[in-house]
Design an enzyme around this catalytic site. Structure first.
Site, PDB file in Angstrom:
ATOM      1  N   ASP A  24       0.868  -1.177   0.000  1.00  0.00           N
ATOM      2  CA  ASP A  24       0.000   0.000   0.000  1.00  0.00           C
ATOM      3  C   ASP A  24       0.907   1.229   0.000  1.00  0.00           C
ATOM      4  OD1 ASP A  24      -1.642   2.161   0.501  1.00  0.00           O
ATOM      5  OD2 ASP A  24      -2.908   1.088   1.941  1.00  0.00           O
ATOM      6  N   ARG A  77      -0.033  14.329  13.648  1.00  0.00           N
ATOM      7  CA  ARG A  77       0.771  14.141  12.431  1.00  0.00           C
ATOM      8  C   ARG A  77       1.017  15.489  11.759  1.00  0.00           C
ATOM      9  NH1 ARG A  77      -1.783   9.591   8.583  1.00  0.00           N
ATOM     10  NH2 ARG A  77      -3.372  11.223   8.431  1.00  0.00           N
TER      11      ARG A  77
END
Lengths: 405, 405
Positions: free
Chosen positions: A190, A365
């Site tokens: 992925d 993040r």
């Protein structure tokens, strides 16, 4: 350790060979600092133009434009291919990452016996798709922390994110692929957090299969079509479980029996999203023009700056770096962990006009896509974060767990 | 039989209560007559505006717009629901028709034992998806001309188009659904050629499942997201085979186990196409405003005019009507069959500036979407066709079989 001064970040921007690319994007930020391009990338100016042109083309040419549209899933795949180390004819742009993962994992289980191996902390849709397939096809699913430790044969498939969505850790694509092959398995990657963010060497690693998202570092817009990769020599041996008419040989003969085309087109299902493909093409061309190597060099400098500032300012405030310190072991975002991360993230958005995102249990993040992020953006984003925590502004935010941005 | 005069068509247009809707679409036709809206519908003016606004929203609000976007697949489903006789919470806009058909047919086979019954002449992607599923799940596939003749138990699923893509024949949705139920099967309808073209009474018929396309009569643009319907009392018992994160309860908790939400959202897979959804919403709202009953009334008048002109002009030239003569047995397109249909269709496009499409072996399709098609368009399109064949213009076209438009 003393923090580097803002002037240092300004100097890095002044010397940045990619600095001009920033103006290729729509920038309506005002005081806002956007560090969530790893969730949704910015709008390239050219994309807005191309989408308007394609809408106009639909309006004026109607169905007669289909001959120009019908091969877009393969053509845009070819534009994207160099960014993931693939050759022409190995990448298709279609459907969502989830649907593509389902198609390729299903196809892999047709040709390999044994277990499915994946990481317990990997992105949810990957885990859920594999859980579903394992249940439907009566396979053992090994969800583990370290996939290399779980390769006792028989293993059919190893499925893994190239860059971890939470920590930003960069997997050893070639090493894990080789280990999967040694165990008799196919390797499915992925690339959602690596395509357009770090050079991806699918071909060089001998990777079998891959999927990925285009609305993060490829800047193709919310819910844009995803991509899939199947190594050319594997294509004929694999078959999508979804037997759709866009994969059919002589599609408009509409014959009685499903007979998929040779090549990557056989992994198509239904009618492709023409508008979505225009946006993917624009985004991929822009990244290819910037160049994977230059992007990577700048990306490492950006994340290194964020790591240095973390150590100087944030560590004393109770933060912990969630991202590997070695630049060659991380992608283009950094994860800043704090026990009160959720509230801090909310406060960042509401009071400091910094837009990151939050991933449970404790990670803020900071995505720093090198194509449009300035060094001063990285500096300012960490600076506002430490001021906010120093002032305790987050303590006035109610606790919660919902999506933050 | 004498053909009706063009003045008659003009009079019908003058009296048409829906005439004003035509100007809601982009019309850059010049001399062109567009009778392929059953393949790709026109661009509503409003859609061009909404798409531009959504692109601007992406550019300016970036990830912070997701709270406004994330429920669009369900919200736009609710806008579409009345057009197919469904209730709020029964329709989802997502993925392609092909992928949706796969998801629902797979789900049906989880809860019903026995064969899959479908029509041998149905749209290819439907047949191919069912062939694939029957092979993967070891079920008998009965592909027949008349599904009612093939319902000897055990039957798990009956899958059928509401309006036949080739002939325009309208199936008895309630009757076939009842027959399927009597045989112990679920009924899955493909509404691609009926949603927005004829009133669809899914709820009244007790239909179980449906899928459909939005880029035909719903005018949502090339490759726009498709829709699916699951009757509300069935939703909890069914599960999509593609276990994606957009179906997950508390999606952003990203928990370890797949646990799909209650309701129609459980049939989502990956991240929805935000731009595509804007176009579906605009198209569905426009059709809903025109109103299913008024649209149907005009549609019957349009196809009746085309049938009358066929009988007067085309039958003597070797044409045969491929569409049922009884208005209550057909949808919104007419099929004009001729042994030299492929060449005639090419000549129509190249020499007469009429844009229909061709479906093998011999059908020229004239799609007459009532929301923007004038009676003079229908009259002129048949008039040009008969002149062309009378003059033998098609005899100068080389034979072929490829896609025509």
């Amino acid at each position: 350790m003393a923090a580097v001064a803002r002037a240092h970040a300004e100097a890095l921007d002044a010397a940045d060979p990619l600095a001009g690319f920033r103006d290729r994007f729509v920038l309506e930020d005002g005081d806002r600092i956007y560090v969530d391009g790893n969730s949704l990338g910015r709008l390239p100016r050219k994309t807005a133009e191309l989408l308007a042109a394609r809408v106009e083309e639909w309006g004026s040419r109607l169905v007669t434009a289909w001959p120009d549209w019908i091969d877009l899933p393969l053509e845009v795949g070819d534009v994207l291919a160099p960014l993931v180390g693939a050759r022409p004819g190995e990448v298709l742009v279609a459907d969502s990452t989830t649907v593509n993962l389902y198609k390729l994992a299903h196809a892999a289980l047709d040709v390999r016996e044994g277990a499915v191996v994946a990481r317990a902390g990997d992105f949810p849709t990957d885990r859920y798709v594999l859980q579903g397939l394992a249940a439907q096809r009566d396979r053992e699913l090994r969800l583990v922390d370290d996939v290399r430790s779980a390769l006792a044969p028989p293993v059919a498939l190893v499925c893994l994110s190239h860059v971890d969505f939470r920590t930003g850790a960069l997997e050893d694509l070639a090493g894990v692929t080789a280990a999967a092959h040694e165990a008799g398995a196919l390797a499915l990657w992925d690339l959602s957090h690596s395509a357009g963010a770090v050079p991806v060497g699918l071909g060089a690693a001998g990777a079998d299969l891959a999927v990925g998202c285009t609305y993060k570092y490829l800047n193709a817009g919310p819910g844009a079509p995803a991509f899939l990769y199947v190594r050319s020599d594997l294509q004929e041996r694999l078959r999508s479980p979804i037997w759709g008419w866009f994969a059919q040989r002589e599609q408009f003969a509409m014959g009685p029996e499903y007979d998929p085309v040779a090549g990557i087109g056989r992994f198509q299902a239904g009618t492709p999203s023409v508008l979505g493909l225009a946006a993917v093409e624009a985004g991929a061309r822009l990244l290819a023009e910037a160049g994977s190597e230059r992007l990577r060099e700048k990306s490492i400098a950006l994340t290194s700056l964020a790591v240095d500032l973390h150590d100087a300012w944030l560590a004393p405030l109770g933060f912990e770096l969630g991202t590997p310190r070695r630049p060659d072991q991380r992608g283009a975002h950094v994860s800043l962990r704090h026990p009160d991360g959720w509230r801090i993230c909310r406060a960042l958005i509401e009071r400091a006009n910094v837009i990151p995102d939050f991933r449970g249990p404790d990670s803020i993040r900071y995505g720093l896509p090198p194509v449009y992020t300035r060094f001063v953006d990285a500096w300012d984003a960490v600076d506002r974060l430490r001021r906010l925590v120093e002032e305790g502004a987050h303590l006035q935010v109610e606790h919660g767990t919902a999506r933050v941005t």
